[in-house]
Design a protein around this motif. Structure first.
Motif, PDB file in Angstrom:
ATOM      1  N   ILE A 303       3.678 -10.362   8.915  1.00 44.30           N
ATOM      2  CA  ILE A 303       3.318  -9.610   8.516  1.00 44.30           C
ATOM      3  C   ILE A 303       3.139  -9.478   6.652  1.00 44.30           C
ATOM      4  O   ILE A 303       4.048 -10.084   6.059  1.00 44.30           O
ATOM      5  CB  ILE A 303       4.814  -8.686   8.547  1.00 44.30           C
ATOM      6  CG1 ILE A 303       6.260  -9.232   7.942  1.00 44.30           C
ATOM      7  CG2 ILE A 303       4.462  -8.847  10.109  1.00 44.30           C
ATOM      8  CD1 ILE A 303       6.875  -7.960   8.001  1.00 44.30           C
ATOM      9  N   GLU A 304       2.306  -8.439   6.312  1.00 46.50           N
ATOM     10  CA  GLU A 304       1.690  -8.293   4.927  1.00 46.50           C
ATOM     11  C   GLU A 304       1.798  -6.760   4.037  1.00 46.50           C
ATOM     12  O   GLU A 304       2.021  -5.708   4.483  1.00 46.50           O
ATOM     13  CB  GLU A 304       0.309  -9.054   4.421  1.00 46.50           C
ATOM     14  CG  GLU A 304      -0.042 -10.132   4.877  1.00 46.50           C
ATOM     15  CD  GLU A 304       0.840 -11.092   3.611  1.00 46.50           C
ATOM     16  OE1 GLU A 304       0.895 -10.394   2.698  1.00 46.50           O
ATOM     17  OE2 GLU A 304       1.072 -12.237   4.663  1.00 46.50           O
ATOM     18  N   PRO A 305       2.596  -6.309   3.162  1.00 45.07           N
ATOM     19  CA  PRO A 305       2.741  -5.761   2.363  1.00 45.07           C
ATOM     20  C   PRO A 305       1.498  -4.642   2.028  1.00 45.07           C
ATOM     21  O   PRO A 305       0.630  -5.842   1.559  1.00 45.07           O
ATOM     22  CB  PRO A 305       4.267  -5.480   1.506  1.00 45.07           C
ATOM     23  CG  PRO A 305       3.735  -6.770   1.029  1.00 45.07           C
ATOM     24  CD  PRO A 305       3.393  -7.773   2.179  1.00 45.07           C
ATOM     25  N   GLN A 306       1.939  -4.234   2.093  1.00 45.01           N
ATOM     26  CA  GLN A 306       0.407  -2.864   0.997  1.00 45.01           C
ATOM     27  C   GLN A 306       1.233  -1.750  -0.553  1.00 45.01           C
ATOM     28  O   GLN A 306       2.037  -1.821   0.314  1.00 45.01           O
ATOM     29  CB  GLN A 306      -0.264  -1.534   1.868  1.00 45.01           C
ATOM     30  CG  GLN A 306      -1.239  -2.765   3.007  1.00 45.01           C
ATOM     31  CD  GLN A 306      -1.839  -1.688   4.022  1.00 45.01           C
ATOM     32  OE1 GLN A 306      -2.849  -0.629   2.962  1.00 45.01           O
ATOM     33  NE2 GLN A 306      -2.054  -1.842   5.220  1.00 45.01           N
ATOM     34  N   TRP A 307       0.736  -1.652  -1.021  1.00 43.35           N
ATOM     35  CA  TRP A 307       0.805  -1.412  -2.744  1.00 43.35           C
ATOM     36  C   TRP A 307       0.803   0.168  -2.070  1.00 43.35           C
ATOM     37  O   TRP A 307      -0.043   0.711  -1.812  1.00 43.35           O
ATOM     38  CB  TRP A 307       0.445  -1.492  -4.020  1.00 43.35           C
ATOM     39  CG  TRP A 307       0.646  -0.983  -4.661  1.00 43.35           C
ATOM     40  CD1 TRP A 307       1.990  -1.421  -5.517  1.00 43.35           C
ATOM     41  CD2 TRP A 307      -0.534  -0.834  -5.879  1.00 43.35           C
ATOM     42  NE1 TRP A 307       2.407  -0.162  -6.387  1.00 43.35           N
ATOM     43  CE2 TRP A 307       1.126   0.088  -7.146  1.00 43.35           C
ATOM     44  CE3 TRP A 307      -1.523  -0.514  -6.327  1.00 43.35           C
ATOM     45  CZ2 TRP A 307       0.672   0.628  -7.881  1.00 43.35           C
ATOM     46  CZ3 TRP A 307      -2.330   0.455  -7.095  1.00 43.35           C
ATOM     47  CH2 TRP A 307      -1.218   0.658  -8.423  1.00 43.35           C
ATOM     48  N   THR A 308       1.849   1.192  -2.436  1.00 46.88           N
ATOM     49  CA  THR A 308       2.080   2.461  -2.211  1.00 46.88           C
ATOM     50  C   THR A 308       1.891   2.658  -3.016  1.00 46.88           C
ATOM     51  O   THR A 308       1.151   4.223  -3.282  1.00 46.88           O
ATOM     52  CB  THR A 308       3.618   2.106  -2.071  1.00 46.88           C
ATOM     53  OG1 THR A 308       4.148   2.189  -3.397  1.00 46.88           O
ATOM     54  CG2 THR A 308       3.984   2.171  -0.919  1.00 46.88           C
ATOM     55  N   GLY A 309       0.747   2.671  -4.726  1.00 47.93           N
ATOM     56  CA  GLY A 309       0.838   3.163  -5.808  1.00 47.93           C
ATOM     57  C   GLY A 309       1.419   3.099  -6.847  1.00 47.93           C
ATOM     58  O   GLY A 309       1.154   3.923  -7.854  1.00 47.93           O
ATOM     59  N   THR A 310       2.589   3.399  -6.377  1.00 51.41           N
ATOM     60  CA  THR A 310       3.882   3.310  -7.515  1.00 51.41           C
ATOM     61  C   THR A 310       4.602   1.660  -7.503  1.00 51.41           C
ATOM     62  O   THR A 310       4.552   1.257  -7.569  1.00 51.41           O
ATOM     63  CB  THR A 310       5.001   4.213  -6.565  1.00 51.41           C
ATOM     64  OG1 THR A 310       3.910   5.539  -6.651  1.00 51.41           O
ATOM     65  CG2 THR A 310       6.034   4.245  -7.625  1.00 51.41           C
ATOM     66  N   THR A 311       4.549   2.127  -9.163  1.00 54.85           N
ATOM     67  CA  THR A 311       5.345   0.914  -9.847  1.00 54.85           C
ATOM     68  C   THR A 311       6.576   1.613 -10.082  1.00 54.85           C
ATOM     69  O   THR A 311       6.700   2.374 -10.747  1.00 54.85           O
ATOM     70  CB  THR A 311       4.854   0.272 -10.369  1.00 54.85           C
ATOM     71  OG1 THR A 311       2.888   0.085 -10.136  1.00 54.85           O
ATOM     72  CG2 THR A 311       5.313  -1.147 -11.489  1.00 54.85           C
ATOM     73  N   VAL A 312       7.348   0.433 -10.362  1.00 54.61           N
ATOM     74  CA  VAL A 312       9.199   0.824 -10.709  1.00 54.61           C
ATOM     75  C   VAL A 312       9.198  -0.096 -11.673  1.00 54.61           C
ATOM     76  O   VAL A 312       9.263  -0.843 -11.795  1.00 54.61           O
ATOM     77  CB  VAL A 312      10.025   0.645  -9.308  1.00 54.61           C
ATOM     78  CG1 VAL A 312      11.539   0.848  -9.725  1.00 54.61           C
ATOM     79  CG2 VAL A 312       9.382   1.227  -8.135  1.00 54.61           C
ATOM     80  N   PHE A 313       9.552   0.850 -13.105  1.00 55.16           N
ATOM     81  CA  PHE A 313       9.962   0.253 -13.994  1.00 55.16           C
ATOM     82  C   PHE A 313      11.438  -0.227 -14.172  1.00 55.16           C
ATOM     83  O   PHE A 313      11.863   1.553 -14.258  1.00 55.16           O
ATOM     84  CB  PHE A 313       9.012   0.099 -15.144  1.00 55.16           C
ATOM     85  CG  PHE A 313       7.147  -0.351 -15.414  1.00 55.16           C
ATOM     86  CD1 PHE A 313       7.165  -1.218 -15.487  1.00 55.16           C
ATOM     87  CD2 PHE A 313       7.111   1.475 -14.647  1.00 55.16           C
ATOM     88  CE1 PHE A 313       5.960  -1.586 -15.688  1.00 55.16           C
ATOM     89  CE2 PHE A 313       5.522   0.671 -14.009  1.00 55.16           C
ATOM     90  CZ  PHE A 313       4.671   0.283 -15.201  1.00 55.16           C
ATOM     91  N   THR A 314      12.725  -1.179 -15.035  1.00 55.17           N
ATOM     92  CA  THR A 314      13.442  -0.162 -15.268  1.00 55.17           C
ATOM     93  C   THR A 314      13.654  -0.915 -16.233  1.00 55.17           C
ATOM     94  O   THR A 314      13.583  -2.093 -16.673  1.00 55.17           O
ATOM     95  CB  THR A 314      14.522  -1.152 -14.163  1.00 55.17           C
ATOM     96  OG1 THR A 314      14.219  -0.987 -12.493  1.00 55.17           O
ATOM     97  CG2 THR A 314      15.946  -1.305 -14.038  1.00 55.17           C
ATOM     98  N   GLY A 315      14.897  -0.653 -17.145  1.00 57.17           N
ATOM     99  CA  GLY A 315      15.328  -1.222 -18.331  1.00 57.17           C
ATOM    100  C   GLY A 315      17.202  -0.493 -18.824  1.00 57.17           C
ATOM    101  O   GLY A 315      17.674   0.205 -17.921  1.00 57.17           O
ATOM    102  N   ASN A 316      17.931  -1.151 -19.599  1.00 55.04           N
ATOM    103  CA  ASN A 316      19.347  -1.313 -19.885  1.00 55.04           C
ATOM    104  C   ASN A 316      18.753  -0.654 -21.269  1.00 55.04           C
ATOM    105  O   ASN A 316      18.747  -1.053 -21.782  1.00 55.04           O
ATOM    106  CB  ASN A 316      19.415  -1.791 -19.520  1.00 55.04           C
ATOM    107  CG  ASN A 316      19.823  -2.282 -18.098  1.00 55.04           C
ATOM    108  OD1 ASN A 316      19.880  -1.430 -16.806  1.00 55.04           O
ATOM    109  ND2 ASN A 316      20.054  -4.115 -17.583  1.00 55.04           N
TER     110      ASN A 316
END
Length: 588
Positions: A303-316
């Motif tokens: 199974i292969e995923p597809q990008w939703t068009g959203t990226t998640v950036f996380t920082g502390n």
């Protein structure tokens, strides 16, 4: 159209915004609202369709991925009720230090889980040493099984962001006897101010009713991923699990159908590492995340995923650094749970590490193709595209202060149909079975719930031939639950990122009304309505679910075997069950 009121809190990807999910959806259903041509079907109309693909209505996943707004259009009615009770507003700030909460335990769940040792001891290999793998190792080793965890990293994570731990998660740690360890590193759940990302307008405020949260069986906490992984690692090794680092799995092999004919000396499934080492076990558990190596041995078709068009950036950020900033220390930013809603963008932040740090998640309609993907903070916030003139000054200050963030693309993964392979000795769990979006609320919840169910089921193991039955019981119990949590994450993330239009206007309108009404709009009857709504998610008890299955179905099999062979060594354990204060013995 009847007056609308925000609906109650649920544990989901953005947590607090669940209060307004149904509000916007019901507004969208009203044909009098411009842009709405017909009413949206109720949950009863879409019940059969709720398990279909978010893109095509089936499981083919052949069309290109739409934007998150289209995801919302397809999923907005999945968990909506017909009656929407008024909200609960609790404007008093929670205590800075988490307080212990002793969850009530279902009488079928033995209070001393360490005594639930399986009559038959099996060997398990768990591929993956993150939250899912370590929690599963602890749960199995607690039952007396021999467990080895194979983790490709050189050690425990030194990076990562914060994780939210709703009551359905924390009650498991309480029942496992790990509450003190949790409270030593956790921060309490706090109220949320909801801001418009572009204008900086305060749209609403959502408090968290402690009474309602307690009714779900435990409290809601925030924690650093690293601290949670360390907690589970120490717990697993303390009960005998072996964890091997720098152990990268090359492939997983099912047992041969005819071991003697094939020359196999084991007849068990095996794991081969990249350095050539081979390990055999009675059961191999794939807890190695969305891009699972073990899944290749379970799924017939990759199974292969597809990008939703959203990226998640996380920082502390260090909390002391935030408190020095005149903007960030005001408006309940540093010591709150703020949200920003934008057009196909959203942001949230909260305190972790006993309020010593603050973590931020940015959901951005942006991509940085050359950026290293992972949880290490290797991406400059200057890489995020935004107009400084149209972004709230509080959010701009967070971006400037963070400096660097981690980068994860949000991929849409097709549903894994079978979690158990054909040999009935290899199984998937956690996000190897159902990947969720990065930075989700229920990533950790789903993993630890699964671990608790798995370990509880296998605490009843009496022979090797019982393994397939318990593996399929695990899939039957967990697969619907995982799909529910997946849909909640999808729906609520989409809600935060409405593009301009009638649904966004309806959402904002009722959030403003809730801000004006405040705590005067709550009564005891509404409290009952709120609990009814959140009980399916927060009130879920994974250990109870596994015990209930055993009482209803597992015992039937044992009794059938005993009736066929009365001289067998099958014995029935006796649990003391308390019913309304009266003890009665139940044969299980």
């Amino acid at each position: 159209m009847e007056p609308l009121q925000p609906s109650p809190i649920r544990g989901s990807s953005f947590g607090a915004v669940d209060l307004i999910t149904e509000v916007a959806a019901r507004e969208a259903q009203d044909p009098s609202v411009p842009g709405n041509s017909r009413n949206t079907p109720t949950v009863r109309d879409t019940e059969a369709a709720s398990n279909t693909s978010p893109r095509t209505g089936d499981d083919t996943h052949s069309s290109p991925p739409p934007r998150l707004y289209q995801y919302w259009q397809l999923h907005r009615t999945v968990h909506l009720g017909d009656d929407v009770p008024p909200p609960l507003y609790n404007n008093s700030p929670p205590p800075r230090t988490p307080t212990p909460f002793h969850a009530s335990v279902n009488p079928y769940s033995m209070t001393d889980l360490s005594s639930r040792r399986a009559p038959f001891t099996a060997e398990f290999i768990i591929v993956g040493g993150s939250i899912s793998g370590l929690a599963t190792a602890y749960s199995l080793a607690l039952g007396g099984h021999r467990v080895r965890v194979l983790e490709r990293s050189p050690g425990l994570s030194q990076s990562g962001g914060g994780v939210r731990l709703p009551p359905n998660f924390t009650k498991i740690l309480v029942q496992w006897g790990l509450e003190d360890k949790l409270l030593a590193k956790a921060s309490p759940c706090r109220g949320s101010k909801l801001w418009d990302m572009e204008t900086g307008e305060l749209l609403g405020y959502l408090g968290w009713a402690e009474d309602v949260i307690k009714e779900s069986g435990a409290m809601f906490y925030m924690m650093h991923y690293r601290d949670l992984q360390e907690l589970l690692y120490n717990a697993a090794v303390s009960v005998g699990a072996q964890v091997l680092f720098d152990a990268t799995v090359a492939n997983v092999t099912p047992p041969p159908p005819f071991p003697e004919a094939s020359g196999s000396t084991s007849g068990k499934p095996s794991v081969t590492l990249t350095d050539g080492q081979v390990f055999h076990a009675d059961v191999i558990v794939g807890a190695d995340g969305p891009r699972s190596v073990v899944r290749t041995a379970v799924e017939e078709e990759p199974i292969e995923p597809q990008w939703t068009g959203t990226t998640v950036f996380t920082g502390n950020l260090r909390m002391e650094e935030m408190m020095k900033d005149d903007i960030l220390r005001k408006d309940e930013i540093a010591m709150g749970w703020p949200f920003w809603f934008g057009a196909e963008r959203a942001c949230m932040g909260y305190a972790i590490s006993h309020d010593e740090q603050f973590t931020v998640h940015f959901h951005w309609d942006d991509d940085i193709p050359d950026a290293p993907e992972g949880w290490a903070p290797n991406v400059s916030t200057r890489s995020l595209k935004y107009n400084t003139d149209t972004v709230d000054i509080r959010l701009r200050r967070l971006l400037d202060t963070l400096g660097t963030v981690s980068y994860q693309r949000w991929m849409d993964w097709p549903k894994v149909q079978d979690w158990v392979d054909e040999s009935e000795s290899i199984v998937l769990t956690g996000e190897a079975a159902r990947p969720l979006m990065p930075g989700s609320t229920h990533g950790c919840s789903m993993s630890v719930e699964g671990a608790a169910v798995f370990g509880t089921l296998f605490s009843h193991l009496r022979s090797l031939d019982q393994i397939p039955t318990l593996l399929y019981a695990y899939q039957d119990l967990r697969q619907p639950r995982a799909e529910l949590l997946h849909r909640l994450e999808l729906t609520n993330a989409s809600l935060c990122m409405f593009p301009p239009g009638p649904e966004r206007d309806a959402r904002n309108l009722h959030m403003r009304k809730s801000l004006a009404v405040g705590s005067k709009h709550w009564d005891e009857g509404a409290l009952e309505g709120q609990w009814a709504e959140i009980s399916e998610v927060w009130g879920y008890n994974a250990i109870d679910a596994a015990d209930d299955w055993w009482v209803q179905w597992g015992v039937l099999r044992e009794r059938a075997l005993y009736s066929e062979n009365p001289d067998s060594n099958i014995r029935f354990d006796r649990l003391e069950v308390s019913v309304q204060g009266t003890n009665s013995g139940v044969m299980v």
